[in-house]
Write a protein that holds these residues in place. Sequence first.
Motif, short mmCIF file in Angstrom:
data_model
loop_
_atom_site.label_atom_id
_atom_site.label_comp_id
_atom_site.label_asym_id
_atom_site.label_seq_id
_atom_site.Cartn_x
_atom_site.Cartn_y
_atom_site.Cartn_z
N GLU A 160 30.70 35.11 27.29
CA GLU A 160 29.86 33.91 27.25
C GLU A 160 28.47 34.16 27.83
O GLU A 160 27.50 33.56 27.38
CB GLU A 160 30.54 32.77 28.01
CG GLU A 160 31.84 32.31 27.36
CD GLU A 160 32.65 31.39 28.26
OE1 GLU A 160 32.19 31.05 29.37
OE2 GLU A 160 33.77 31.02 27.86
N LYS A 173 32.05 38.10 41.83
CA LYS A 173 33.28 37.41 42.19
C LYS A 173 34.23 38.26 43.03
O LYS A 173 35.36 37.86 43.30
CB LYS A 173 33.98 36.92 40.93
CG LYS A 173 33.12 35.93 40.17
CD LYS A 173 33.82 35.33 38.98
CE LYS A 173 32.87 34.46 38.21
NZ LYS A 173 32.93 33.07 38.55
N LYS A 217 36.30 37.07 29.79
CA LYS A 217 35.97 35.88 29.02
C LYS A 217 34.58 35.35 29.41
O LYS A 217 33.76 35.03 28.56
CB LYS A 217 37.02 34.80 29.23
CG LYS A 217 36.77 33.57 28.40
CD LYS A 217 37.85 32.53 28.58
CE LYS A 217 37.50 31.34 27.70
NZ LYS A 217 38.13 30.13 28.07
N GLU A 218 34.32 35.31 30.70
CA GLU A 218 33.01 34.83 31.17
C GLU A 218 31.90 35.79 30.74
O GLU A 218 30.80 35.36 30.39
CB GLU A 218 33.03 34.67 32.69
CG GLU A 218 31.79 34.02 33.22
CD GLU A 218 31.85 33.67 34.70
OE1 GLU A 218 30.77 33.45 35.27
OE2 GLU A 218 32.96 33.62 35.28
N ASP A 267 43.01 44.04 39.23
CA ASP A 267 42.82 42.68 39.69
C ASP A 267 43.31 41.68 38.64
O ASP A 267 42.95 41.78 37.46
CB ASP A 267 41.34 42.44 40.00
CG ASP A 267 41.10 41.19 40.83
OD1 ASP A 267 41.50 40.10 40.38
OD2 ASP A 267 40.51 41.31 41.92
N SER A 268 44.12 40.73 39.05
CA SER A 268 44.69 39.75 38.11
C SER A 268 43.63 38.81 37.52
O SER A 268 43.87 38.15 36.51
CB SER A 268 45.77 38.92 38.80
OG SER A 268 45.22 38.19 39.89
N ARG A 269 42.44 38.76 38.11
CA ARG A 269 41.37 37.87 37.63
C ARG A 269 40.52 38.52 36.53
O ARG A 269 39.59 37.89 36.02
CB ARG A 269 40.48 37.46 38.79
CG ARG A 269 41.24 36.71 39.88
CD ARG A 269 40.37 36.49 41.11
NE ARG A 269 40.15 37.78 41.77
CZ ARG A 269 39.24 37.99 42.71
NH1 ARG A 269 38.46 37.01 43.11
NH2 ARG A 269 39.10 39.19 43.26
N SER A 311 40.89 39.16 33.37
CA SER A 311 40.80 38.47 32.07
C SER A 311 39.77 37.34 32.11
O SER A 311 39.03 37.13 31.15
CB SER A 311 42.16 37.92 31.65
OG SER A 311 43.03 38.99 31.36
N ASP A 312 39.72 36.62 33.22
CA ASP A 312 38.72 35.56 33.37
C ASP A 312 37.31 36.14 33.41
O ASP A 312 36.37 35.55 32.85
CB ASP A 312 38.99 34.75 34.63
CG ASP A 312 40.28 33.94 34.55
OD1 ASP A 312 40.71 33.60 33.43
OD2 ASP A 312 40.87 33.66 35.62
N ILE A 313 37.17 37.29 34.05
CA ILE A 313 35.86 37.96 34.12
C ILE A 313 35.40 38.35 32.72
O ILE A 313 34.24 38.15 32.35
CB ILE A 313 35.92 39.21 35.04
CG1 ILE A 313 36.33 38.85 36.46
CG2 ILE A 313 34.62 40.00 34.99
CD1 ILE A 313 35.36 37.98 37.21
#
Length: 138
Positions: A116, A61, A112-113, A104-106, A108-110
């Motif tokens: 999973e 990403k 979490k993914e 990078d502000s993203r 936390s999403d990384i």
Amino acid sequence: MTVITFTAEGRLDGDKVIVDLNGTEIKVGLLGSDNPTPEEFCLASAISCLILTVYYIAREKGVTINSIEGYIEGKMDTKGFQGVEEVPPGLLEVSYELIVYSKDSRISDILKEAEERCPMRDTLTRSVKVNINWKIKS
């Protein structure tokens, strides 16, 4: 569906097992020996898998990670291994603690993914079909 197969070979050598992983020999021992135990290798696999999954997804990403480090522990009641029926012989709980260095502000999403998608976390948290085929030779 794309299925890949992982393999390992092992043989008893005194009080340890020599495991061959892609031509690399690893010594695995009992609790209290000088060699890492199967449980420690399980934890090593679990933490390295989660760290590598974060790295992989971040790269996928375009998210920059400066560093990831972590700690993992597994709790086991040895009474289960010693044959006490009401106690499971394996790990009872696994806890991770990871530190991710990223601006990078993203991120936390990384993370979490990654939880999973991590294959070893998945393996540790669901039932896996296990087949054992014994052959006895004299």
